[in-house]
Design a protein around this motif. Structure first.
Motif, short mmCIF file in Angstrom:
data_model
loop_
_atom_site.label_atom_id
_atom_site.label_comp_id
_atom_site.label_asym_id
_atom_site.label_seq_id
_atom_site.Cartn_x
_atom_site.Cartn_y
_atom_site.Cartn_z
N THR A 192 5.19 -30.15 -2.45
CA THR A 192 5.94 -29.03 -3.27
C THR A 192 6.96 -28.51 -2.59
OG1 THR A 192 4.11 -27.53 -2.73
CG2 THR A 192 3.90 -28.69 -4.80
N SER A 193 7.92 -27.84 -3.14
CA SER A 193 8.99 -27.23 -2.60
C SER A 193 8.41 -25.67 -2.21
CB SER A 193 10.24 -27.12 -3.44
OG SER A 193 9.96 -26.21 -4.64
N GLY A 194 9.72 -25.20 -1.38
CA GLY A 194 9.65 -23.76 -1.08
C GLY A 194 8.66 -23.34 0.15
N LYS A 195 8.53 -24.29 0.81
CA LYS A 195 7.67 -24.11 1.95
C LYS A 195 8.17 -23.91 3.38
CE LYS A 195 3.15 -25.71 -0.32
NZ LYS A 195 2.02 -26.31 -0.09
N LEU A 199 8.97 -27.92 7.44
CA LEU A 199 7.74 -28.85 7.21
C LEU A 199 8.05 -30.19 6.61
CD1 LEU A 199 4.73 -29.17 6.31
CD2 LEU A 199 5.37 -28.24 4.02
N TYR A 200 9.17 -30.41 5.80
CA TYR A 200 9.60 -31.62 5.25
C TYR A 200 10.24 -32.60 6.12
CZ TYR A 200 8.92 -28.35 1.36
OH TYR A 200 8.32 -27.33 0.59
N ARG A 201 11.15 -31.78 6.89
CA ARG A 201 12.08 -32.49 7.89
C ARG A 201 11.40 -32.93 9.13
NH1 ARG A 201 15.50 -28.47 9.51
NH2 ARG A 201 13.96 -28.18 11.20
N ASP A 202 10.51 -32.17 9.63
CA ASP A 202 9.93 -32.33 10.97
C ASP A 202 8.46 -32.79 10.94
OD1 ASP A 202 12.44 -31.39 11.94
OD2 ASP A 202 11.85 -29.16 12.31
N GLU A 227 7.64 -31.55 -6.20
CA GLU A 227 7.65 -30.83 -7.03
C GLU A 227 8.72 -29.59 -6.76
OE1 GLU A 227 4.48 -27.94 -9.07
OE2 GLU A 227 4.05 -29.79 -9.37
N VAL A 228 9.87 -29.39 -7.51
CA VAL A 228 10.48 -28.14 -7.15
C VAL A 228 10.57 -27.14 -8.05
CG1 VAL A 228 13.19 -27.64 -6.52
CG2 VAL A 228 12.21 -30.33 -6.31
N LYS A 229 10.41 -26.06 -7.62
CA LYS A 229 10.06 -24.74 -8.32
C LYS A 229 11.59 -24.26 -8.68
CE LYS A 229 5.29 -24.64 -6.57
NZ LYS A 229 4.93 -25.53 -7.80
N ALA A 278 8.42 -14.25 -6.57
CA ALA A 278 9.73 -15.20 -6.73
C ALA A 278 10.18 -15.92 -5.43
CB ALA A 278 10.77 -14.42 -7.02
N LYS A 279 9.33 -15.74 -4.35
CA LYS A 279 9.82 -16.24 -2.93
C LYS A 279 9.54 -17.99 -2.75
CE LYS A 279 5.52 -15.39 -0.54
NZ LYS A 279 4.60 -14.81 0.63
N ARG A 280 8.82 -18.41 -3.82
CA ARG A 280 8.62 -19.88 -3.63
C ARG A 280 9.67 -20.76 -4.64
NH1 ARG A 280 3.59 -22.29 -2.76
NH2 ARG A 280 4.83 -24.26 -3.20
N TRP A 281 10.33 -19.85 -5.28
CA TRP A 281 11.22 -20.54 -6.48
C TRP A 281 12.72 -20.30 -5.99
CZ3 TRP A 281 8.73 -22.42 -10.89
CH2 TRP A 281 7.43 -21.68 -10.89
#
Length: 343
Positions: A192-195, A199-202, A227-229, A278-281
């Motif tokens: 899921t997105s927004g983290k 996290l995704y790259r490394d 999953e992109v919020k 809204a911070k995860r979106w």
């Protein structure tokens, strides 16, 4: 070319209304519709939790093109893995070439109330999960399966109605251990997105590549689903306030541990400000800005974007997205995968 999916918010809408949204998603040009499998929603007031397998059967019958599946289902507590294997095999026969199974280790919010179990430590959850996935795939490949695992057993079990080839299994990964496991064994990885981009790259994508390489697999053959919020509307204040429907996602992870009552989760979420909710979106009213913010995930190497919109007017969201966002995203090419993570 990236695939573009729609997340059917089963916790937010009743099954009939949600079904109409799934049909609209196909008409709007989305490539997939993914649905969660929750026994309880993240909030009590106006919450919903339809049975995913029944709902997917209805969606498959009402559509003709889109890929359908779970994002995600837990095959270890409420369900015996053989029941999951049978249910998904039936969907695969009914809708050939259109079904995938997305699975994860689970949340106590879903599993504890339905079973009155004591929620186990992660080590056991992971052990059960690996056995469950192994058994599900074995039941799709073989007949009269006698399985003797630590957690699950079968005796001459056969699924009589199943597709000619095993169905794709996607593993949910929140950390490098599950990402490596997906790289070794799965057809896809879900996150899921927004983290935080690191996290995704490394972490997640290098671990996925590491797992694939060690299993002599080509990591480019593994679909990378995220999953992109997104909260997109021509009215920025509306886009911002819509995220309050999913304020629970803005809670710190430690505050949600052990919370198994939607009423308590709702109480905790109501304490957040709109900005915290809204911070995860990705919140935007400008299509150019919106596409650029989404592009980051494609540049990282994700190949299947599933969009979760928080607003009550999902038809409006899909109309705006079909007109202003989806055509531009289809022109994007996923970036190269990173080098394998080091040991």
């Amino acid at each position: 070319m990236v695939k573009l999916g729609y997340k059917a918010s089963a916790e937010q809408f009743g099954p009939r209304q949600l079904l109409e949204f799934g049909v609209l998603a196909e008409q709007a040009g989305f490539d997939s519709v993914m649905v969660s499998d929750h026994f309880q929603p993240w909030k009590h007031t106006d919450g919903h939790a339809p049975y995913s397998f029944a709902w997917l059967g209805a969606l498959g019958e009402r559509t003709s093109r889109i890929t359908i599946g779970t994002s995600v289902l837990t095959p270890t507590f409420r369900y015996h893995p053989s029941v999951v294997a049978q249910a998904v095999a039936t969907l695969g026969v009914l809708f050939p070439g259109r079904v995938l199974l997305g699975v994860g280790t689970g949340e106590s919010l879903n599993e504890v109330p339905a079973t009155a179990m004591e929620w186990p430590e992660y080590r056991e959850r992971l052990g059960r999960f690996r056995e469950a996935v192994d058994l599900i795939e074995k039941l799709w490949r073989e007949d009269f399966v006698t399985y003797e695992g630590e957690y699950y057993q079968t005796s001459n079990a056969t699924i009589y109605d199943k597709p000619d080839a095993p169905l794709p299994v996607y593993l949910a990964a929140g950390g490098p251990r599950m990402a490596r496991y997906a790289g070794r064994t799965a057809q896809g990885m879900i996150c899921t997105s927004g983290k935080g981009e690191e996290l995704y790259r490394d972490s997640l994508l290098p671990a996925l590549v590491e797992g694939a390489v060690k299993a002599s697999r080509d990591p480019r053959d593994i679909e990378r689903m995220i999953e992109v919020k997104v909260s997109f509307d021509t009215d920025h204040e509306r886009a911002l306030s819509d995220t309050r429907n999913w304020a629970a996602l803005g809670l710190p992870a430690e505050s949600k541990v052990g919370v198994e009552d939607p009423r308590e989760m709702e109480r905790l979420a109501d304490s957040l400000t709109t900005e915290e909710a809204a911070k995860r979106w990705i919140v935007s009213s400008d299509a150019d800005e919106h596409v650029e913010m989404i592009r980051r995930y494609v540049d990282l190497g994700f190949t299947h974007l599933v969009f979760h919109a928080p607003g009550d007017d999902q038809a409006r969201f899909m109309e705006l997205y079909a007109e202003r966002v989806l055509p531009r995203l289809r022109d994007l090419t996923p970036g190269p995968l990173p080098a394998p993570a080091s040991d």
